[in-house]
Design an enzyme around this catalytic site. Structure first.
Site, PDB file in Angstrom:
ATOM      1  N   GLU A 264     -13.732  -7.110  -2.532  1.00 21.66           N
ATOM      2  CA  GLU A 264     -13.496  -7.064  -2.568  1.00 21.66           C
ATOM      3  C   GLU A 264     -12.619  -8.624  -3.860  1.00 21.66           C
ATOM      4  O   GLU A 264     -11.132  -8.948  -4.867  1.00 21.66           O
ATOM      5  CB  GLU A 264     -12.543  -8.230  -1.164  1.00 21.66           C
ATOM      6  CG  GLU A 264     -12.981  -7.443  -0.085  1.00 21.66           C
ATOM      7  CD  GLU A 264     -11.114  -6.612   0.115  1.00 21.66           C
ATOM      8  OE1 GLU A 264     -10.554  -6.817  -0.081  1.00 21.66           O
ATOM      9  OE2 GLU A 264     -11.554  -5.947   0.313  1.00 21.66           O
ATOM     10  N   TRP A 267     -11.318  -5.892  -6.170  1.00 23.25           N
ATOM     11  CA  TRP A 267     -10.003  -5.578  -6.189  1.00 23.25           C
ATOM     12  C   TRP A 267      -8.203  -6.857  -6.705  1.00 23.25           C
ATOM     13  O   TRP A 267      -8.058  -7.075  -7.221  1.00 23.25           O
ATOM     14  CB  TRP A 267      -9.878  -5.696  -4.641  1.00 23.25           C
ATOM     15  CG  TRP A 267      -8.685  -5.205  -4.734  1.00 23.25           C
ATOM     16  CD1 TRP A 267      -7.518  -5.671  -4.087  1.00 23.25           C
ATOM     17  CD2 TRP A 267      -7.810  -4.041  -4.306  1.00 23.25           C
ATOM     18  NE1 TRP A 267      -6.044  -5.930  -3.995  1.00 23.25           N
ATOM     19  CE2 TRP A 267      -6.196  -4.146  -3.994  1.00 23.25           C
ATOM     20  CE3 TRP A 267      -8.151  -2.186  -4.172  1.00 23.25           C
ATOM     21  CZ2 TRP A 267      -5.273  -3.093  -3.780  1.00 23.25           C
ATOM     22  CZ3 TRP A 267      -7.252  -1.421  -3.933  1.00 23.25           C
ATOM     23  CH2 TRP A 267      -5.862  -2.326  -4.382  1.00 23.25           C
ATOM     24  N   TRP A 295      16.214   3.244   1.131  1.00 23.84           N
ATOM     25  CA  TRP A 295      15.179   2.368   1.905  1.00 23.84           C
ATOM     26  C   TRP A 295      17.322   2.552   2.588  1.00 23.84           C
ATOM     27  O   TRP A 295      17.877   2.057   2.257  1.00 23.84           O
ATOM     28  CB  TRP A 295      15.552   0.963   1.579  1.00 23.84           C
ATOM     29  CG  TRP A 295      14.132   1.172   0.637  1.00 23.84           C
ATOM     30  CD1 TRP A 295      14.475   1.249  -1.162  1.00 23.84           C
ATOM     31  CD2 TRP A 295      12.970   1.072   0.924  1.00 23.84           C
ATOM     32  NE1 TRP A 295      13.109   1.359  -1.191  1.00 23.84           N
ATOM     33  CE2 TRP A 295      11.789   1.418  -0.480  1.00 23.84           C
ATOM     34  CE3 TRP A 295      12.517   1.108   2.181  1.00 23.84           C
ATOM     35  CZ2 TRP A 295      10.791   1.634  -0.159  1.00 23.84           C
ATOM     36  CZ3 TRP A 295      10.721   1.115   2.373  1.00 23.84           C
ATOM     37  CH2 TRP A 295       9.882   1.594   1.487  1.00 23.84           C
ATOM     38  N   ASN A 335      -6.641 -10.480   7.033  1.00 30.46           N
ATOM     39  CA  ASN A 335      -5.858  -9.724   5.998  1.00 30.46           C
ATOM     40  C   ASN A 335      -5.771  -8.088   6.726  1.00 30.46           C
ATOM     41  O   ASN A 335      -4.948  -7.529   6.225  1.00 30.46           O
ATOM     42  CB  ASN A 335      -7.058  -9.424   5.020  1.00 30.46           C
ATOM     43  CG  ASN A 335      -7.281  -8.219   4.585  1.00 30.46           C
ATOM     44  OD1 ASN A 335      -6.581  -8.391   3.933  1.00 30.46           O
ATOM     45  ND2 ASN A 335      -7.796  -6.886   4.655  1.00 30.46           N
ATOM     46  N   TRP A 353      10.136  -2.797   0.342  1.00 31.50           N
ATOM     47  CA  TRP A 353       9.390  -3.843   0.449  1.00 31.50           C
ATOM     48  C   TRP A 353       9.027  -5.028  -0.336  1.00 31.50           C
ATOM     49  O   TRP A 353       7.960  -6.060  -0.233  1.00 31.50           O
ATOM     50  CB  TRP A 353       7.520  -2.628  -0.529  1.00 31.50           C
ATOM     51  CG  TRP A 353       7.956  -2.371  -2.161  1.00 31.50           C
ATOM     52  CD1 TRP A 353       7.971  -1.162  -2.879  1.00 31.50           C
ATOM     53  CD2 TRP A 353       7.622  -3.579  -3.176  1.00 31.50           C
ATOM     54  NE1 TRP A 353       8.587  -1.107  -3.703  1.00 31.50           N
ATOM     55  CE2 TRP A 353       7.938  -2.244  -3.998  1.00 31.50           C
ATOM     56  CE3 TRP A 353       7.038  -4.443  -2.847  1.00 31.50           C
ATOM     57  CZ2 TRP A 353       8.111  -2.895  -5.560  1.00 31.50           C
ATOM     58  CZ3 TRP A 353       6.684  -4.824  -4.649  1.00 31.50           C
ATOM     59  CH2 TRP A 353       7.275  -3.831  -5.637  1.00 31.50           C
ATOM     60  N   TRP A 376       1.314  -5.028  -1.404  1.00 32.75           N
ATOM     61  CA  TRP A 376       2.145  -4.826  -1.150  1.00 32.75           C
ATOM     62  C   TRP A 376       2.626  -2.659  -1.117  1.00 32.75           C
ATOM     63  O   TRP A 376       2.798  -2.306  -0.334  1.00 32.75           O
ATOM     64  CB  TRP A 376       3.392  -5.335  -1.521  1.00 32.75           C
ATOM     65  CG  TRP A 376       3.651  -6.105  -0.339  1.00 32.75           C
ATOM     66  CD1 TRP A 376       3.548  -7.670  -0.587  1.00 32.75           C
ATOM     67  CD2 TRP A 376       4.358  -6.679   0.866  1.00 32.75           C
ATOM     68  NE1 TRP A 376       3.932  -8.684   0.651  1.00 32.75           N
ATOM     69  CE2 TRP A 376       4.621  -7.288   1.543  1.00 32.75           C
ATOM     70  CE3 TRP A 376       5.322  -5.295   1.743  1.00 32.75           C
ATOM     71  CZ2 TRP A 376       5.685  -7.872   2.744  1.00 32.75           C
ATOM     72  CZ3 TRP A 376       5.821  -5.206   2.582  1.00 32.75           C
ATOM     73  CH2 TRP A 376       5.501  -6.644   3.510  1.00 32.75           C
TER      74      TRP A 376
END
Length: 457
Positions: A264, A267, A295, A335, A353, A376
């Site tokens: 992580e 990341w 959308w 998370n 988003w 996202w």
């Protein structure tokens, strides 16, 4: 007295493992300064929750500096202009700073460098973003090979200790009062639930020590909202109250599944490499084909009402509502629940988003341009490395799978008396309390609508 130097703080609010500070202290009298710059970021200025954190983190940093015989100078305005004014007032000949990678900070660094002698240092990431490349010398776009390559550079260098003393100038320049910046909410004070946080370098160290008690079980516990097995280090890392190198060295020998936690941290580095390649990643799809995705119209009152219900935790899906209420109350969300709540907005409600990302930007104490936008776009399926849009997360199934009953009871008190079997979907169980809303949309209907929207792409 030698010429003083400016130490420009931004998202690096610490004294330990702070290479800009060490370099500045080695040259002469140091004038530490934080500039509240809302002009350079424009629409990316810090949101409300981040400003709350910033207030307390700056107070903590100033105390630490004063313990060393120094202090923090506060100025408000465009960073390059305020630093130039300070240099003129104090005769400072150089500015030391930790390098940042958000597009607005890169612009600010270029502007400062045109006026002053700016020296940037690394230290906010495991490896400087852009340094890890493929065999052909190009940046990685996919996380897995990036992480594999990053691990070859680990462990990071040993963290540097804070200096024994920080040379002070003979005269200190004027400083704003932190209280006058109005970073804390008052009317109303929506941050009463933030009190469990301890912003600042000491709080970061305390958080690490608390996490080490269960770091070995990280992989098993991090997905269980009721257990809270995540580290909760994200805001401390975002504001640079602790370096990722320190976190790595402190935790890597915890055993068990701590390697998943280190991934992580990787990341986080990956997300910075993404925004370095794609500065507009917060507003532009990573995959161009999704520009054609239709959308639902955000100007529609129906869509806006559904978005508002999502923000308030009134969707009729208990796991989503628990997460959104936790976010509003504490400035943070578990998370696993972040993924579920984000997926619900994008795929169940078919809302762009970017609307959700903007809400998180304002309400998260750890709102980070790289991590927030990359996460996202991963959930939405629009990113350069992302989950497939067609993989639609089922919130009711996820809630039961990850044993979220107690988490729901904590954040959705209307459902507190329901059994473990019914609490995940009280509507289907036939025991939905009147105080709890009906589902905004049925799961199957939402899934079919989302798949239909993406079918032609």
């Amino acid at each position: 007295m030698t010429t003083p130097v400016l130490l420009w703080f931004r998202r690096d609010l610490r004294l330990s493992d702070q290479h800009a500070l060490l370099a500045a202290a080695g040259e002469g009298p140091v004038i530490p300064v934080y500039v509240l710059d809302d002009e350079t970021p424009k629409h990316r200025k810090m949101g409300g929750a981040s400003r709350w954190w910033l207030h307390h983190s700056l107070a903590s940093l100033d105390k630490s500096l004063r313990d060393k015989g120094s202090r923090l100078i506060l100025r408000r305005g465009k960073a390059n202009e305020e630093l130039a004014k300070l240099a003129e007032e104090t005769g400072a000949g150089r500015v030391h700073a930790i390098r940042h990678y958000e597009p607005w900070w890169r612009n600010a660094e270029r502007a400062v460098a045109k006026q002053l002698d700016l020296v940037c240092h690394d230290g906010n990431y495991l490896v400087p973003p852009g340094a890890i490349t493929t065999g052909s010398g190009t940046p990685y776009k996919i996380y897995t090979p990036f992480w594999r390559a990053l691990k070859e550079h680990m462990p990071p260098a040993d963290p540097a200790n804070r200096p024994h003393d920080i040379p002070a100038p003979s005269n200190w320049p004027k400083s704003d009062r932190l209280e006058d910046w109005g970073l804390l909410p008052t009317k109303p004070n929506w941050a009463t639930g933030f009190e469990d946080w301890q912003p600042g370098e000491e709080g970061a160290r305390n958080r690490i020590e608390s996490f080490l008690n269960h770091a070995a079980e990280y992989d098993a516990q991090r997905n269980l909202p009721s257990v809270e097995g995540s580290s909760r280090l994200s805001p401390h890392l975002h504001f640079g109250e602790v370096s990722p190198g320190y976190v790595w060295h402190r935790s890597w020998q915890a055993g068990g599944s701590v390697d998943v936690f280190l991934g992580e941290l990787g990341w986080r580095d990956y997300a910075q490499n993404v925004i370095l390649q794609y500065p507009e990643y917060g507003v532009k799809n990573g995959r161009d084909k999704y520009d054609a995705l239709e959308w639902r119209d955000f100007r529609s009152s129906t869509v806006r009402d559904e978005f508002d219900a999502w923000t308030k935790g009134q969707t009729g899906y208990p796991i989503v509502d628990a997460g959104m209420r936790q976010l509003w109350a504490t400035g943070w969300m578990h998370n696993r629940v972040r993924m579920i709540a984000a997926s619900f907005l994008v795929k169940h409600l078919l809302i762009d988003w970017r609307e959700g990302e903007r809400w998180f930007w304002d309400t998260l104490v750890d709102a980070d341009y790289g991590s927030n936008t990359t996460n996202w776009q991963w959930v939405a399926g629009t990113g350069i490395d992302a989950n497939m849009f067609q993989r639609i997360m089922a919130p009711l199934t996820q809630s039961e799978k990850f044993d979220a009953a107690d988490y729901i009871r904590e954040w959705v008190p209307e459902l507190a008396d329901l059994s473990d079997g019914a609490i995940h979907d009280p509507e289907a169980a036939g025991c939905r309390p009147k105080a709890y809303p009906e589902k905004l949309v049925a799961h199957r209907a939402a899934r079919e609508r989302a798949l239909s929207a993406v079918k032609g792409l």
